[in-house]
Design a protein around this motif. Structure first.
Motif, mmCIF file in Angstrom:
data_model
loop_
_atom_site.group_PDB
_atom_site.id
_atom_site.type_symbol
_atom_site.label_atom_id
_atom_site.label_comp_id
_atom_site.label_asym_id
_atom_site.label_seq_id
_atom_site.Cartn_x
_atom_site.Cartn_y
_atom_site.Cartn_z
ATOM 1 N N ALA A 183 5.271 20.638 -9.258
ATOM 2 C CA ALA A 183 5.347 20.460 -7.692
ATOM 3 C C ALA A 183 4.130 19.985 -7.045
ATOM 4 O O ALA A 183 4.131 19.381 -5.881
ATOM 5 N N ARG A 184 2.965 19.722 -7.853
ATOM 6 C CA ARG A 184 1.743 19.652 -7.121
ATOM 7 C C ARG A 184 1.768 18.135 -7.022
ATOM 8 O O ARG A 184 0.846 17.458 -6.110
ATOM 9 N N TYR A 185 1.944 17.392 -8.234
ATOM 10 C CA TYR A 185 1.887 15.692 -8.223
ATOM 11 C C TYR A 185 2.309 15.175 -6.883
ATOM 12 O O TYR A 185 1.781 14.269 -6.345
ATOM 13 N N PRO A 186 3.643 15.489 -6.646
ATOM 14 C CA PRO A 186 4.193 14.884 -5.380
ATOM 15 C C PRO A 186 3.384 14.947 -4.194
ATOM 16 O O PRO A 186 3.207 13.904 -3.517
ATOM 17 N N VAL A 187 2.878 16.093 -4.028
ATOM 18 C CA VAL A 187 2.010 16.133 -2.539
ATOM 19 C C VAL A 187 0.609 15.337 -2.780
ATOM 20 O O VAL A 187 0.037 14.841 -2.039
ATOM 21 N N ALA A 188 -0.037 15.577 -4.054
ATOM 22 C CA ALA A 188 -1.116 15.096 -4.195
ATOM 23 C C ALA A 188 -1.102 13.510 -3.986
ATOM 24 O O ALA A 188 -2.179 13.110 -3.352
ATOM 25 N N VAL A 189 -0.228 12.758 -4.466
ATOM 26 C CA VAL A 189 -0.226 11.405 -4.485
ATOM 27 C C VAL A 189 0.329 10.708 -2.951
ATOM 28 O O VAL A 189 0.233 9.834 -2.736
ATOM 29 N N GLY A 190 1.571 11.820 -2.664
ATOM 30 C CA GLY A 190 2.375 11.353 -1.635
ATOM 31 C C GLY A 190 1.501 11.499 -0.347
ATOM 32 O O GLY A 190 1.931 10.785 0.783
ATOM 33 N N ALA A 191 0.629 12.363 0.007
ATOM 34 C CA ALA A 191 -0.047 12.823 1.244
ATOM 35 C C ALA A 191 -0.820 11.575 1.763
ATOM 36 O O ALA A 191 -0.940 11.232 2.924
ATOM 37 N N GLY A 192 -1.404 11.201 0.703
ATOM 38 C CA GLY A 192 -2.169 9.953 1.130
ATOM 39 C C GLY A 192 -1.541 8.814 1.413
ATOM 40 O O GLY A 192 -1.927 7.990 2.688
ATOM 41 N N SER A 193 -0.166 8.271 0.891
ATOM 42 C CA SER A 193 0.571 7.488 1.246
ATOM 43 C C SER A 193 1.050 7.539 2.702
ATOM 44 O O SER A 193 1.129 6.795 3.593
ATOM 45 N N MET A 194 1.621 8.739 2.961
ATOM 46 C CA MET A 194 2.213 9.075 4.192
ATOM 47 C C MET A 194 1.149 8.943 5.623
ATOM 48 O O MET A 194 1.411 8.495 6.456
ATOM 49 N N LEU A 195 -0.092 9.586 5.224
ATOM 50 C CA LEU A 195 -1.091 9.506 6.266
ATOM 51 C C LEU A 195 -1.609 8.256 6.475
ATOM 52 O O LEU A 195 -1.728 7.871 7.649
ATOM 53 N N VAL A 196 -1.820 7.523 5.310
ATOM 54 C CA VAL A 196 -2.416 6.084 5.666
ATOM 55 C C VAL A 196 -1.380 5.034 5.805
ATOM 56 O O VAL A 196 -1.420 4.297 6.626
ATOM 57 N N VAL A 197 -0.468 4.933 4.834
ATOM 58 C CA VAL A 197 0.394 3.764 4.889
ATOM 59 C C VAL A 197 1.390 4.039 5.962
ATOM 60 O O VAL A 197 1.885 3.335 6.978
ATOM 61 N N LEU A 198 2.112 5.460 6.199
ATOM 62 C CA LEU A 198 3.061 5.705 7.348
ATOM 63 C C LEU A 198 2.373 5.645 8.565
ATOM 64 O O LEU A 198 2.825 5.124 9.460
ATOM 65 N N ALA A 199 1.682 6.795 8.729
ATOM 66 C CA ALA A 199 1.010 6.934 10.019
ATOM 67 C C ALA A 199 0.073 5.917 10.383
ATOM 68 O O ALA A 199 0.304 5.221 11.396
ATOM 69 N N GLY A 200 -0.848 5.473 9.278
ATOM 70 C CA GLY A 200 -1.814 4.327 9.713
ATOM 71 C C GLY A 200 -1.401 2.893 10.099
ATOM 72 O O GLY A 200 -1.430 2.289 10.863
ATOM 73 N N GLY A 201 -0.209 2.755 8.915
ATOM 74 C CA GLY A 201 0.410 1.429 9.233
ATOM 75 C C GLY A 201 1.445 1.407 10.515
ATOM 76 O O GLY A 201 1.327 0.288 11.136
ATOM 77 N N ALA A 202 1.932 2.410 10.897
ATOM 78 C CA ALA A 202 2.695 2.525 11.882
ATOM 79 C C ALA A 202 2.020 2.194 13.321
ATOM 80 O O ALA A 202 2.287 1.302 14.253
ATOM 81 N N TRP A 203 0.810 2.592 13.265
ATOM 82 C CA TRP A 203 -0.024 2.620 14.473
ATOM 83 C C TRP A 203 -0.858 1.191 14.508
ATOM 84 O O TRP A 203 -0.551 0.610 15.385
ATOM 85 N N LEU A 204 -1.251 0.690 13.215
ATOM 86 C CA LEU A 204 -1.513 -0.828 13.077
ATOM 87 C C LEU A 204 -0.724 -1.683 13.498
ATOM 88 O O LEU A 204 -1.030 -2.681 14.412
#
Length: 452
Positions: A376-397
Motif C-alpha cells: 500500500a505504501r508504494y502507490p502513495v510514495a510515487v503517486g503523491a509527487g506526480s499529483m502535486l507537481v504534474v496535476l496541480a502544478g501542470g494545471a496551474w501552469l
C-alpha cells in the motif's frame, strides 16, 4: 494446512453488479447536474463545486475504508471468519465518528471551504446552503459505504447491488420531483431520504446473509486493535487520496478562476467522463476483492494472472467507450446546456478523455491490486509527487500563465494519469509486491495459531 477457498473466485460475478452500482450512482449525478442546469448554468456550477468539496471531505472516511475491504478479504481468504467479523464491527463504529467529523466540517466550514475553491461571488450563497443541507448525508454515506464494502468482501455483490438499486432509484425519483421546485436543496433532501432506506436494508442483509447482527455498541465503540490493522493499509491509501484531492481541488480553483462558462463546461464534460471510467473503476474494485482473497490464501501466481487479464479487459473497454463518447459528445451535451459556446468547449474536452482513460485504467486496476496484495505504501510514495507537481502544478501552469485555459488543465490530467499508471505497472511486472503479499500470509498464519 492451507485453508480451503472456493474454486478460483471469478471476476465477472463481482464485476457486473459493481458496474451497475457505479453506473446508477453516476446516472443520479448526471441527472442532478442536468436538472440543476435547467435552473441555470450557475446552479450547475454550484453543484459541481459542492460535490467536489464533499468528495474531498469524504477522504477522512477513506482512511478507514481503504483498508477495511482489504483486511476483511485477506482474513476471509485465509479462513479467519472471526477476525473478518471483528473488522466489520470495528469499521461500523469508525464510520460513525469519521462521518460525524465530515458532517461537522461541511456544515460549519461551508463558506470558507467554498471561498478556498474560488467560488464565484454570485454562486456562493447558493453553494453554501446546498453544502450545509448535504452535511448529514456524509454520516449516512459512511455507514452505507462500510456495510456495502463488507457485503462485497463476502462476495455478496448482488445483495449490495440490490440495495444500491433501491437507494439510487429512490434518490433519482425524488430528485426529479423535488429539484424543479426546491432547486439544489431538493437534491439534498432526496439524498438523505434514500440513504436512510439503504441503511435499513444493509442492516437487514448483514443479519440475514452474513449472520452478523450489529449491536448497539458496534455503532460507536472504538476498537483500536482492528482499526490499527485497517490503518496499516488505509493510511497509505488515504494519503494517496488526500494528495489526489488536494491536487484536484487546486485544479478546480484554476477552472473556477477562468469564469462561469469554463466552470460549467468542466462540470458537464466531467459528468460525461465519469461514465467512461466506469468500466475501469468497476474492474479495479472487483479485482481488489478477488486478489485480497487470493493473497490471503497464498495463491500469488493466480493473483498475477488475474491482474493481467483484468487490465487487458479494462484498457480495451476504456478506449472503445471513450471514442464513442467523444464522437457522440455534441449530442450528449444537449442534455446539459443550450449555450453553444459552453457545449463546444465541453465537446473538445471529451476528445482529451480518449487520451486520458488508458492511463487512468492502469491506475484504477493496478493500484487496487497492489493495495490488495498488501503493497500500500508504494502507490502513495510515487503517486503523491506526480499529483502535486504534474496535476496541480501542470494545471496551474498550462491553464494560467501559459494561457491554455481549460484545455491546459485537462492536459495536466492526462499527463498525471499516464505517469502514475506506467510507474504502477512497472511495480507489478517486476514483482516488487511479492514480499508484502508474503507478509500478509505470515500475519494470517499467526492469527490462526493464536486462535488455535
Amino acid at each position: 494446512m492451507r485453508p480451503p477457498l472456493s474454486p478460483s473466485p471469478r471476476l465477472w460475478p463481482l464485476l457486473w453488479p459493481l458496474f451497475l452500482e457505479l453506473a446508477l450512482g453516476m446516472v443520479v449525478g448526471a441527472v442532478a447536474t442536468a436538472l440543476a442546469s435547467r435552473v441555470s448554468d450557475g446552479a450547475a456550477g454550484a453543484f459541481a463545486l459542492t460535490q467536489q468539496l464533499q468528495a474531498t471531505l469524504f477522504i477522512f472516511f477513506r482512511i478507514i475504508g481503504a483498508g477495511m475491504g482489504v483486511v476483511i478479504t485477506q482474513a476471509l481468504g485465509g479462513g479467519q471468519r472471526e477476525a473478518a467479523d471483528a473488522m466489520a464491527r470495528a469499521a461500523l463504529a469508525a464510520s460513525t465518528w469519521v462521518g460525524l467529523t465530515c458532517a461537522a466540517l461541511a456544515w460549519a466550514g461551508a463558506q470558507p471551504l467554498l471561498r478556498a475553491l474560488n467560488a464565484p461571488a454570485e454562486l456562493l450563497p447558493l453553494a453554501v446552503a446546498f453544502l450545509q443541507w448535504m452535511a448529514p448525508g456524509l454520516v449516512l454515506d459512511a455507514w452505507n459505504a462500510s456495510m456495502g464494502s463488507v457485503m462485497r468482501s463476502h462476495l455478496r455483490a448482488r445483495d449490495s447491488l440490490m440495495v444500491l438499486i433501491v437507494m439510487n432509484t429512490g434518490q433519482l425519483v425524488l430528485a426529479t420531483l423535488w429539484m424543479p421546485t426546491f432547486g439544489l436543496v431538493g437534491f439534498a433532501w432526496a439524498l438523505i431520504a434514500s440513504r436512510v432506506v439503504a441503511l435499513a436494508l444493509h442492516t437487514l442483509l448483514w443479519t440475514q446473509r452474513l449472520n452478523l447482527r450489529p449491536r448497539w455498541a458496534d455503532w460507536w465503540q472504538w476498537r483500536p486493535v482492528e482499526v490499527r490493522a485497517m490503518l496499516h493499509i488505509g493510511l497509505p491509501g488515504a494519503a494517496e487520496n488526500i494528495a489526489y484531492r488536494i491536487a484536484y481541488t487546486a485544479t478546480m480553483a484554476v477552472v473556477a478562476s477562468l469564469g462561469l462558462p469554463a466552470l460549467a463546461a468542466h462540470a458537464y464534460a466531467s459528468q460525461i467522463m465519469f461514465f467512461v471510467l466506469l468500466a475501469g473503476l468497476a474492474i479495479g474494485l472487483s479485482l481488489e476483492i478477488l486478489i485480497g482473497h487470493l493473497i490471503g490464501a497464498g495463491r500469488l501466481h493466480e493473483a498475477n494472472r488475474l491482474l493481467r487479464r483484468a487490465l487487458a479487459l479494462g484498457l480495451l473497454t476504456s478506449v472503445l467507450v471513450a471514442l464513442g463518447v467523444a464522437l457522440a459528445g455534441p449530442w450528449l451535451l444537449r442534455a446539459f446546456t443550450q449555450d453553444a459556446g459552453i457545449a463546444a468547449q465541453a465537446a473538445g474536452l471529451l476528445w482529451l478523455v480518449v487520451l486520458l482513460e488508458p492511463g487512468r485504467t492502469f491506475n484504477l486496476v493496478v493500484i487496487n491490486a497492489l493495495r490488495a496484495a498488501g503493497d500500500a505504501r508504494y502507490p502513495v510514495a510515487v503517486g503523491a509527487g506526480s499529483m502535486l507537481v504534474v496535476l496541480a502544478g501542470g494545471a496551474w501552469l498550462l491553464g494560467g500563465p501559459l494561457g491554455w485555459g481549460l484545455t491546459g488543465v485537462w492536459l495536466a490530467y492526462v499527463a498525471d494519469e499516464w505517469l502514475r499508471g506506467v510507474l504502477m505497472w512497472r511495480r507489478w511486472v517486476r514483482l516488487d509486491w511479492v514480499p508484502a503479499a508474503r507478509g500478509v500470509r505470515r500475519r494470517l498464519r499467526g492469527l490462526q495459531r493464536t486462535a488455535g
